[in-house]
Structure formats: C-alpha cells, structure tokens
Design an enzyme around this catalytic site. Structure first.
Site, mmCIF file in Angstrom:
data_model
loop_
_atom_site.group_PDB
_atom_site.id
_atom_site.type_symbol
_atom_site.label_atom_id
_atom_site.label_comp_id
_atom_site.label_asym_id
_atom_site.label_seq_id
_atom_site.Cartn_x
_atom_site.Cartn_y
_atom_site.Cartn_z
ATOM 1 N N LYS A 168 2.874 -0.711 4.511
ATOM 2 C CA LYS A 168 2.256 0.587 4.232
ATOM 3 C C LYS A 168 3.365 1.549 3.795
ATOM 4 O O LYS A 168 4.534 1.335 4.100
ATOM 5 C CB LYS A 168 1.572 1.118 5.489
ATOM 6 N N HIS A 219 -5.518 -11.938 4.900
ATOM 7 C CA HIS A 219 -5.554 -11.803 3.436
ATOM 8 C C HIS A 219 -4.477 -12.651 2.752
ATOM 9 O O HIS A 219 -4.749 -13.370 1.799
ATOM 10 C CB HIS A 219 -5.364 -10.346 3.009
ATOM 11 N N GLU A 249 0.860 -1.195 0.000
ATOM 12 C CA GLU A 249 0.000 0.000 0.000
ATOM 13 C C GLU A 249 0.885 1.231 0.000
ATOM 14 O O GLU A 249 1.947 1.225 0.631
ATOM 15 C CB GLU A 249 -0.882 0.010 1.246
#
Ligand code: BG6
Length: 517
Positions: free
Chosen positions: A362, A264, A240
């Site tokens: 992230k 996930h 991300e």
C-alpha cells in the site's frame, strides 16, 4: 433459466451475455461495510441494469441497524448512484428496488434469524424466487461460524435435491493460517455441501485475469516460450497507491502477505504457471491450479528471499499522508507489514530454476497489477554499438489493471546509421480493441453464484495449499519480531515509493531488479 426474450431490461446491444440468473434471493450479511457499499450493491444494480437478473430477483440486507426496508433501499440507491459502473436508469432501479428488504438484528439473535426466514419465505411467495437463496458473508471471519450455524438451525442451509438451492458466499480471508482455514472449512462443510460453498477471490472475476488463460491457451505463439528454456524469472506485482483508509480493524494483524499474497497473487501465479486444463470446467481448472500450487515452495532462506515493510508518513500524490503507525486505530507496537515481497520456486519440469517474485504494498508509487515474464537474454548479441545489460532480455507483461492489456518488450534498431538497439514496447490495450467496458469482478462473481457456476471460485484445497506456502514465511517473521527487538525485520518505506530497500536487495542478490511498472 429465465427466457431472455421476456426480460425487458436486457440490453439489446449486448449480444455476448446469454447467461441470465434464475429467480432467487440474495441475502447480504454486513451490508453496512465498505465492500458492500462500494462493490456488492453496485454490482447487483449493474447486473440488473444489464438485464442479467430476473424481474423477481430480491435483495435482503441483514445488519444491526434499526432500518426499515425503505431506509435500506435508500442506502442501496446511494451506493448505486455513487459506485455503479453502468448508468443509472430509473426503470432498472424501480424493478430492483421492489425486491429490496431489510432484516434488523444481531447475529446471535435467534428471533432475527426467524424474521429473516419469514422475510425470505414471503419473497419466495410474492416474487416467485422459488426457494433459491444465496447468503453472502461480507463480515469478519470470526462471525462466519455463528452465521452458518444460525442458517442451519433455521433451515436456511438445506439443499433438498429438487432444484431449489441454498448457497453460501464467503469473502476472504478464509482463515488466518492453515490451521484456522481448516477449522473454518470443517464448520462450513458441516452445514453446506461443497458445491454450495463459493469462496470469493475477486481477482478471478477480473476479465484480465481470465485473459491469462486466453493468452496462453488460445494461441500458438506464447506457449512454446512459457517455460524455463526461455523465461528466467517472473514478477507478479499488485501495488496500490492508497493507504489502509478506515480499515485498521481489519488490516492490523493481517498485513499485506495475508491480505493479498495468500489469495490474489498465488491465484495469479497458478493461472500463469499451470498446465493446460482439459476444459475450463471447475473440476479441471481447479485440478491444474492445485497441481501447480502443490509444486510451489516457499523459499529455503526466508531471511534472504522475503522482504516486508510499512509505509512512513510524508508526501505522496501531491499531498501529506499519514504513516501506518499514525493511521486511526493502529497500535504503536503493531508489527503488521503494509508491503510484502516473497520469492517462491515451482518444482516441476516446466519451471525448475525460474524464481517467481510476488510483491504487494500500500502507498506505493501507483496502482498497478501485472504479471511479467522476464525472458532470458539472447544467447549471442552481435551489436557492438549498444552497451546495455538489458539488451536481448525481452519481457511479456500481462497488465491486469488499471491499464488493461498486454505488453511485449523487445529490442529494435534506433533509426540512424549505427546498429544501435533500444527497448521498445508492442501493446495490446483492451480499450483499443474492444468497445465494451469490462464488467466489474463482483458482477461476474455474483452472477456466477446465482447461476451455480463454480470455476472462478477457489476450491478449499487451493486455499489450504496457499496457506501452506505462506505459513512458514509468516512464522519466520513472527519469530524475528519476537526475538530481535533491536533490529526488527520490518523495514520502512517512503509513501509514493516502490517499497523498502530490503525488497530491492532481495532481488539484487539473485541478479534481478524490480520492474517499474
Ligand atoms: C482486497 C484487499 O482483497 O483487494 C484490499 O483486501 C485491496 O486491501 C483490494 O485494497 C484491492 O482490490 P483491487 O480490485 O482494487 O485491486
């Protein structure tokens, strides 16, 4: 089931979606949260707009705010306008908004639950929702127990066996580790029978994730190479470019591994590595996923085969961004990782000797999720004009998002007189082959809850097994943090990069490099 012909909002162009929910009430706990605003409320509208909810459908919000029904309807309206996938249509909105109610109260407040019960009973009567209710817990895990207990005490968890149903939808994280997941399961199972519990892993609602099954089992082409004879390693990436945003309260203490790898990425691994199920019904699909997860082992050398880090402040995406420790609400002594990479090994005949590398982070270079199979080099390469290590090492990449599709990488001859080989890509892009845009994962999953269709919801045994895989890694990291203050195992990385150096070193030790998706 509602007769589709009687539903005026059903999109006449949409011939492929015959599944329409029956009359029911969806109650969302935590309607003031981000997930509800950005995903759940827009998904409900998108379903309504596509004609997949019956005219009598009702949506109830429960939260502490002192709102009236119309205040909540305005919140839903704004969320829909801002985040819905499908165009705003007054007709669809008018029908949906008629069934919107709000119940104000605290979770510990019996009277609030009595009001909730009355509101639902009124809706059952007025809108013909027939005693069918789904309770969506979009709330911190610490509140799951009090909510399900309240539901039971107010008779909202009963399943009468007469066709009427009460279902509960639980958002991740399902527990913090194996022990807490088991405890949560114990509590939930005392209140709801297992077929009424829907654990959300929204990745399973993504079309491209389901397409892993189509690619593997609808074709003859790929399955013959889908094993350790041809594959030398697998990389599963969920990157991300955003930071933690306003989610410090949720994220700190959880970190990248619990937030993404436990659910996930291990689900992606299960779909990519499992055997062919007899059918795609929930029992068969879950049995195959569980089997491969049971064979999936954490690394023996956790110190060498895991890496973690957190993002620093700096420039990313053309602007100045804060480092993790400078984000609002993050304590200075936080040891939470915002990047995690782990190697796991699957101990079965198909995958023995093929490492699976899972990474997530992230503030990385770009938002991308993919599953990439790296193939072994061709056994013989008579190409003297090409001196590259990658020659003959093909890759098959399932692009989950954002650029949905599949890429096959292989060597091709460079035009010219020499027999020079260069890597090229053959691409399948969803956008190029299908005119319909993919529904959002939450549209699919909410619809499946209302239909009582469980294949895309992980069974609690899968959740437990995933914690068993992750727990030794988390324990090792916690121990390292507690004992080696001088040199913590938590590495740093620049925002907009591909993660910490230790992650590159981890792969280099095995003779691989991370893909740059
Ligand atoms: C959630 C995580 O499950 O998935 C978030 O809690 C993450 O931290 C999100 O941002 C990403 O979802 P998607 O669908 O945008 O890849």
């Amino acid at each position: 089931m509602t007769n589709q012909k009687t539903n005026p909002l059903r999109d006449p162009q949409d011939r492929r979606l015959p599944r329409v929910a029956g009359p029911c009430v969806l109650v969302i706990f935590g309607v003031t949260g981000d997930l509800s605003t950005k995903k759940l409320m827009p998904a409900v509208y998108d379903l309504a707009n596509r004609g997949l909810l019956p005219p009598g459908f009702a949506l109830v919000g429960f939260a502490r705010r002192d709102w009236a029904d119309q205040d909540f309807a305005k919140i839903v309206h704004d969320a829909v306008k801002q985040h819905a996938r499908t165009p705003f249509r007054e007709e669809a909105w008018a029908q949906l908004s008629e069934g919107i109610r709000f119940v104000s109260g605290q979770i510990g407040d019996d009277e609030a639950f009595a009001r909730l019960k009355d509101t639902i009973a009124d809706l059952d009567e007025a809108r013909g929702t027939g005693g069918n209710h789904a309770f969506y817990l979009s709330i911190p895990p610490g509140l799951f127990e009090p909510v399900v207990t309240q539901l039971r005490q107010h008779g909202l968890a009963d399943n009468h066996g007469d066709g009427r149903w009460n279902r509960v939808v639980i958002e991740k994280p399902f527990g913090h580790d194996l022990a807490s997941a088991q405890e949560l399961q114990r509590i939930v199972s005392q209140v709801f029978p297992s077929q009424s519990v829907f654990r959300i892993d929204h990745y399973l609602g993504k079309e491209t994730v389901q397409n892993i099954l189509a690619l593997r089992f609808a074709n003859q082409l790929f399955e013959p190479i889908w094993n350790n004879n041809y594959v030398d390693h697998v990389q599963i990436t969920m990157a991300e470019d955003i930071g933690i945003g306003g989610r410090a309260g949720y994220y700190d203490g959880i970190g990248a591994a619990r937030d993404v790898i436990q659910n996930h990425l291990l689900q992606l691994l299960a779909l990519a590595a499992m055997e062919e199920p007899t059918s795609f019904d929930a029992r068969q699909l879950r049995a195959e996923k569980l089997k491969v997860l049971e064979a999936t082992m954490p690394p023996k050398r956790i110190d060498l085969h895991t890496a973690r880090g957190r993002y620093l402040g700096g420039w990313a995406g053309g602007r100045q961004v804060k480092g993790y420790l400078d984000e609002d609400g993050i304590p200075q002594d936080s040891t939470t990782e915002t990047y995690a990479a782990v190697r796991v090994d699957i101990q079965n005949r198909r995958w023995a000797g093929v490492p699976f590398y899972l990474r997530t982070g992230k503030r990385l270079a770009r938002r991308v999720t993919e599953v990439a199979l790296g193939l072994k080099r061709a056994p013989h390469l008579p190409f003297t004009d090409t001196q590259t290590e990658d020659l003959g090492a093909n890759a098959l990449v399932m692009r989950i998002q954002p650029d949905e599709g599949i890429t096959l990488r292989f060597g091709a001859k460079v035009p010219g007189t020499q027999m020079e080989i260069r890597e090229v890509s053959m691409d399948f892009a969803y956008g190029g082959s299908f005119t319909e845009s993919s529904p959002e994962a939450y549209e699919r999953l909410i619809l499946d809850v209302l239909l009582g269709d469980p294949p895309l919801f992980p069974h609690h045994q899968e959740v437990e097994r995933s914690w068993q895989i992750l727990d030794p890694i988390l324990d090792h990291w916690a121990e390292t943090d507690a004992t080696s203050r001088a040199e913590p195992g938590l590495d740093h990385y620049e925002p907009g990069s591909w993660g910490p150096k230790s992650a590159d070193e981890m792969l280099a030790r095995d003779g691989f490099t991370w893909r740059r998706p």
